[in-house]
Design an enzyme around this catalytic site. Sequence first.
Site, PDB file in Angstrom:
ATOM      1  N   TYR A 149     -15.917   2.581  10.140  1.00  0.00           N
ATOM      2  CA  TYR A 149     -14.453   2.526  10.050  1.00  0.00           C
ATOM      3  C   TYR A 149     -13.836   2.945  11.385  1.00  0.00           C
ATOM      4  O   TYR A 149     -12.936   2.275  11.905  1.00  0.00           O
ATOM      5  CB  TYR A 149     -13.988   3.438   8.911  1.00  0.00           C
ATOM      6  CG  TYR A 149     -12.494   3.532   8.751  1.00  0.00           C
ATOM      7  CD1 TYR A 149     -11.740   2.425   8.362  1.00  0.00           C
ATOM      8  CD2 TYR A 149     -11.823   4.738   8.951  1.00  0.00           C
ATOM      9  CE1 TYR A 149     -10.365   2.520   8.200  1.00  0.00           C
ATOM     10  CE2 TYR A 149     -10.447   4.844   8.789  1.00  0.00           C
ATOM     11  CZ  TYR A 149      -9.730   3.728   8.418  1.00  0.00           C
ATOM     12  OH  TYR A 149      -8.363   3.827   8.254  1.00  0.00           O
ATOM     13  N   THR A 184     -12.678  -6.941   7.354  1.00  0.00           N
ATOM     14  CA  THR A 184     -11.215  -6.914   7.168  1.00  0.00           C
ATOM     15  C   THR A 184     -10.555  -6.220   8.350  1.00  0.00           C
ATOM     16  O   THR A 184      -9.545  -6.686   8.889  1.00  0.00           O
ATOM     17  CB  THR A 184     -10.864  -6.136   5.882  1.00  0.00           C
ATOM     18  OG1 THR A 184     -11.517  -6.762   4.791  1.00  0.00           O
ATOM     19  CG2 THR A 184      -9.366  -6.092   5.639  1.00  0.00           C
ATOM     20  N   ILE A 194       1.449   3.736   2.445  1.00  0.00           N
ATOM     21  CA  ILE A 194       2.373   3.910   3.578  1.00  0.00           C
ATOM     22  C   ILE A 194       3.263   2.676   3.699  1.00  0.00           C
ATOM     23  O   ILE A 194       4.472   2.781   3.925  1.00  0.00           O
ATOM     24  CB  ILE A 194       1.600   4.155   4.891  1.00  0.00           C
ATOM     25  CG1 ILE A 194       0.706   5.400   4.760  1.00  0.00           C
ATOM     26  CG2 ILE A 194       2.565   4.309   6.070  1.00  0.00           C
ATOM     27  CD1 ILE A 194      -0.227   5.648   5.939  1.00  0.00           C
ATOM     28  N   LEU A 210      -0.285  -2.776   8.943  1.00  0.00           N
ATOM     29  CA  LEU A 210      -0.877  -1.624   8.252  1.00  0.00           C
ATOM     30  C   LEU A 210      -2.044  -2.041   7.364  1.00  0.00           C
ATOM     31  O   LEU A 210      -2.771  -1.167   6.877  1.00  0.00           O
ATOM     32  CB  LEU A 210       0.166  -0.917   7.375  1.00  0.00           C
ATOM     33  CG  LEU A 210       1.492  -0.480   8.010  1.00  0.00           C
ATOM     34  CD1 LEU A 210       2.299   0.342   7.015  1.00  0.00           C
ATOM     35  CD2 LEU A 210       1.274   0.333   9.262  1.00  0.00           C
ATOM     36  N   GLY A 263       0.834  -1.208   0.000  1.00  0.00           N
ATOM     37  CA  GLY A 263       0.000   0.000   0.000  1.00  0.00           C
ATOM     38  C   GLY A 263       0.857   1.243   0.000  1.00  0.00           C
ATOM     39  O   GLY A 263       2.097   1.177  -0.075  1.00  0.00           O
TER      40      GLY A 263
END
Length: 320
Positions: A149, A95, A12, A76, A10
């Site tokens: 989230y 997830t 980061i 992450l 990803g």
Amino acid sequence: MRCLITGGAGFIGSHLTEHLLGLGHEVVVLDDLSTGSESNLAAFADDPRLRFVRGSVCDRDAVDSCMAGVDAIYHLAAAVGVFTILGKTLESLRTNLNGTETVLEAARAHDVPILVASTSEIYGKNTADGLTEDADRIVGSPLVNRWSYAEAKALDETLAYLYGIEYGVKTVIVRLFNTVGPRQSGRYGMVIPRFVGQALAGEPITVFGDGQQVRCFCHVLDVVPALVALLEDEGAHGTVYNLGSSEQVSIADLAHKVIAATDSSSTVVKVPYEQAYGAGFEDMQRRIPDCAKARDRVGFRPRRTLDDIIRSVVAEHRLP
Ligand code: UDP
């Protein structure tokens, strides 16, 4: 050392991978390529110390297959981006909850220290001028999709904290505030790559809401060394750290800065939130971190300004 980075392909994660390889470590990347991309690793893909495994953090076998010889875990991997969360809310929730528990279980089974990436989103609508780690969370109804989230990440933090307290796992949690820089995609909603893409294409810059909402953007290259410093510092374990910049900007001003930096002929259009994200969306009007805790612990002090950030994203977008 050998480090496992979940979500290492990803935005980061790929910068962290590059940084750890640069420090001489071996890196195992576990990524399902849902929002990450192998192209993020392309510049160092030939490095023999890098191993890429395509798989999900929710898959216990996939996680276990990465654990041999691992000395540190950077977790992450997550469903990220407001568009992703709104478009695939249930899948994202799963997830972000199950993935973190699976990776924490692996950390526990193999007795490996773990950094868990969380988010400033958990503060919700708290508009305090300088959010400290113990600031109250002000989130809306759990039935408003956006907040799922924040709820999942808050539970991830609690899980990580309790794995530390009850199982003795060495954990550190970081709350990232609008981390930006090269390799970040605008596809999932992130504002700076979207504005830069629009400006370079001469398209209207889409400011959602009235544009008066304030954010602080922090360059990924200022954040990544702090992740490593915090996990390597045993005295930092067992708690949470904000990581972000203190330079404030309204989204309307950001649009004009991007237009100036690209010398673009784009105009700015205001798009109502309902049109951008669907009915019932709630944004936060101010999100400003207080990072004194990370500064005092590991000397965290972002060096790159917002202008530096915009320049670096523009330079990347201009590459052929
Ligand atoms: N935003 C915007 N135009 C866009 C994308 C985002 O005005 O094309 C706004 C968004 O509504 C929010 C801010 O920019 O107020 C930052 O959005 P982002 O998704 O990058 O991060 P957030 O702070 O919302 O997690």
